[in-house]
Write a protein that holds these residues in place. Sequence first.
Motif, PDB file in Angstrom:
ATOM      1  N   ILE A  84    -117.417 -74.269  29.171  1.00  8.17           N
ATOM      2  CA  ILE A  84    -116.872 -74.362  30.563  1.00  8.17           C
ATOM      3  C   ILE A  84    -115.515 -73.441  30.806  1.00  8.17           C
ATOM      4  N   ALA A  85    -114.583 -73.819  30.208  1.00  3.76           N
ATOM      5  CA  ALA A  85    -113.174 -73.365  30.213  1.00  3.76           C
ATOM      6  C   ALA A  85    -113.187 -72.016  29.848  1.00  3.76           C
ATOM      7  N   LEU A  86    -114.048 -71.411  28.783  1.00  7.00           N
ATOM      8  CA  LEU A  86    -114.092 -69.984  28.804  1.00  7.00           C
ATOM      9  C   LEU A  86    -114.863 -69.347  29.720  1.00  7.00           C
ATOM     10  N   TYR A  87    -115.867 -69.995  30.349  1.00  6.59           N
ATOM     11  CA  TYR A  87    -116.491 -69.265  31.574  1.00  6.59           C
ATOM     12  C   TYR A  87    -115.553 -69.053  32.722  1.00  6.59           C
ATOM     13  N   LYS A  88    -114.771 -70.172  33.055  1.00  3.77           N
ATOM     14  CA  LYS A  88    -113.879 -70.064  34.247  1.00  3.77           C
ATOM     15  C   LYS A  88    -112.892 -69.020  33.833  1.00  3.77           C
ATOM     16  N   GLU A  89    -112.400 -68.937  32.528  1.00  5.69           N
ATOM     17  CA  GLU A  89    -111.355 -67.944  32.160  1.00  5.69           C
ATOM     18  C   GLU A  89    -111.920 -66.700  32.403  1.00  5.69           C
ATOM     19  N   LEU A  90    -112.913 -66.369  31.698  1.00  7.90           N
ATOM     20  CA  LEU A  90    -113.717 -64.978  31.946  1.00  7.90           C
ATOM     21  C   LEU A  90    -114.105 -64.640  33.563  1.00  7.90           C
ATOM     22  N   HIS A  91    -114.406 -65.693  34.042  1.00  7.48           N
ATOM     23  CA  HIS A  91    -114.721 -65.497  35.584  1.00  7.48           C
ATOM     24  C   HIS A  91    -113.307 -65.100  36.475  1.00  7.48           C
ATOM     25  N   ARG A  92    -112.260 -65.595  35.909  1.00  5.10           N
ATOM     26  CA  ARG A  92    -110.844 -65.121  36.493  1.00  5.10           C
ATOM     27  C   ARG A  92    -110.462 -63.649  36.034  1.00  5.10           C
ATOM     28  N   LEU A  93    -110.660 -63.424  34.984  1.00  3.09           N
ATOM     29  CA  LEU A  93    -110.540 -62.246  34.250  1.00  3.09           C
ATOM     30  C   LEU A  93    -111.292 -60.941  34.915  1.00  3.09           C
ATOM     31  N   GLY A  94    -112.738 -61.428  35.361  1.00  5.38           N
ATOM     32  CA  GLY A  94    -113.568 -60.404  35.920  1.00  5.38           C
ATOM     33  C   GLY A  94    -113.001 -60.010  37.207  1.00  5.38           C
ATOM     34  N   ILE A 135    -124.604 -72.162  18.769  1.00  3.87           N
ATOM     35  CA  ILE A 135    -123.720 -72.157  20.047  1.00  3.87           C
ATOM     36  C   ILE A 135    -122.172 -71.762  19.694  1.00  3.87           C
ATOM     37  N   GLU A 136    -121.875 -71.986  18.273  1.00  3.29           N
ATOM     38  CA  GLU A 136    -120.419 -71.690  17.992  1.00  3.29           C
ATOM     39  C   GLU A 136    -120.530 -69.892  18.089  1.00  3.29           C
ATOM     40  N   LYS A 137    -121.401 -69.470  17.339  1.00 10.25           N
ATOM     41  CA  LYS A 137    -121.558 -68.009  17.590  1.00 10.25           C
ATOM     42  C   LYS A 137    -121.571 -67.384  18.962  1.00 10.25           C
ATOM     43  N   ALA A 138    -122.248 -67.910  19.849  1.00 10.98           N
ATOM     44  CA  ALA A 138    -122.076 -67.763  21.384  1.00 10.98           C
ATOM     45  C   ALA A 138    -120.667 -67.702  21.798  1.00 10.98           C
ATOM     46  N   LEU A 139    -119.954 -68.730  21.477  1.00 13.53           N
ATOM     47  CA  LEU A 139    -118.703 -69.225  22.157  1.00 13.53           C
ATOM     48  C   LEU A 139    -117.823 -67.952  21.445  1.00 13.53           C
ATOM     49  N   LYS A 140    -117.983 -67.867  20.152  1.00 12.83           N
ATOM     50  CA  LYS A 140    -117.029 -66.752  19.454  1.00 12.83           C
ATOM     51  C   LYS A 140    -117.203 -65.342  20.008  1.00 12.83           C
ATOM     52  N   LEU A 141    -118.434 -64.935  20.499  1.00 11.38           N
ATOM     53  CA  LEU A 141    -118.841 -63.803  21.287  1.00 11.38           C
ATOM     54  C   LEU A 141    -117.898 -63.855  22.578  1.00 11.38           C
ATOM     55  N   GLU A 173    -115.285 -65.618  23.369  1.00  7.50           N
ATOM     56  CA  GLU A 173    -113.890 -65.348  22.903  1.00  7.50           C
ATOM     57  C   GLU A 173    -113.623 -63.945  22.464  1.00  7.50           C
ATOM     58  N   TYR A 174    -114.345 -63.131  21.795  1.00 16.27           N
ATOM     59  CA  TYR A 174    -114.175 -61.795  21.668  1.00 16.27           C
ATOM     60  C   TYR A 174    -114.294 -60.919  22.885  1.00 16.27           C
ATOM     61  N   ILE A 175    -114.782 -61.357  23.808  1.00 13.47           N
ATOM     62  CA  ILE A 175    -115.050 -60.383  25.017  1.00 13.47           C
ATOM     63  C   ILE A 175    -113.722 -60.714  25.934  1.00 13.47           C
ATOM     64  N   ARG A 176    -113.329 -62.145  25.844  1.00 14.78           N
ATOM     65  CA  ARG A 176    -112.102 -62.181  26.490  1.00 14.78           C
ATOM     66  C   ARG A 176    -110.762 -61.695  25.986  1.00 14.78           C
ATOM     67  N   ASN A 177    -110.868 -61.365  24.645  1.00 11.00           N
ATOM     68  CA  ASN A 177    -109.695 -60.707  24.064  1.00 11.00           C
ATOM     69  C   ASN A 177    -109.593 -59.282  24.363  1.00 11.00           C
ATOM     70  N   GLU A 178    -110.886 -58.559  24.151  1.00  7.63           N
ATOM     71  CA  GLU A 178    -111.273 -57.345  24.720  1.00  7.63           C
ATOM     72  C   GLU A 178    -110.678 -56.794  26.133  1.00  7.63           C
ATOM     73  N   THR A 179    -111.234 -57.982  26.893  1.00 10.60           N
ATOM     74  CA  THR A 179    -110.870 -57.746  28.253  1.00 10.60           C
ATOM     75  C   THR A 179    -109.272 -57.738  28.613  1.00 10.60           C
TER      76      THR A 179
END
Length: 90
Positions: free
Chosen positions: A11-21, A51-57, A59-65
């Motif tokens: 959920i925290a990752l989703y919120k962060e990606l949503h803000r970055l978007g 689940i861990e693999k999806a979360l790593k993906l 986090e990778y998208i967050r770092n690339e953004t």
Amino acid sequence: MASKQTRLRAIALYKELHRLGRQYPDPSYNFHGKLRGLYEKNRNLSDPEEIEKALKLGEYIRNETLALYSLRKYRHLKRMYPEDLTIDRR
């Protein structure tokens, strides 16, 4: 079933990606739509490794953004100053 800690992390990752978007430079890319689609596709994952693999993906998208935004800021700053500006230190 995912643990509570994994759920909160997702959920925290989703919120962060949503803000970055919100700042994504290309509005035709539909960043929020793709983000939501990925999360809904992976909603029913139960294997901890998957689940861990999806979360790593994510986090990778967050770092690339974030890298994309840094590069955009750098390019903007570079355009602000003339290239032939030389400092004569004699």
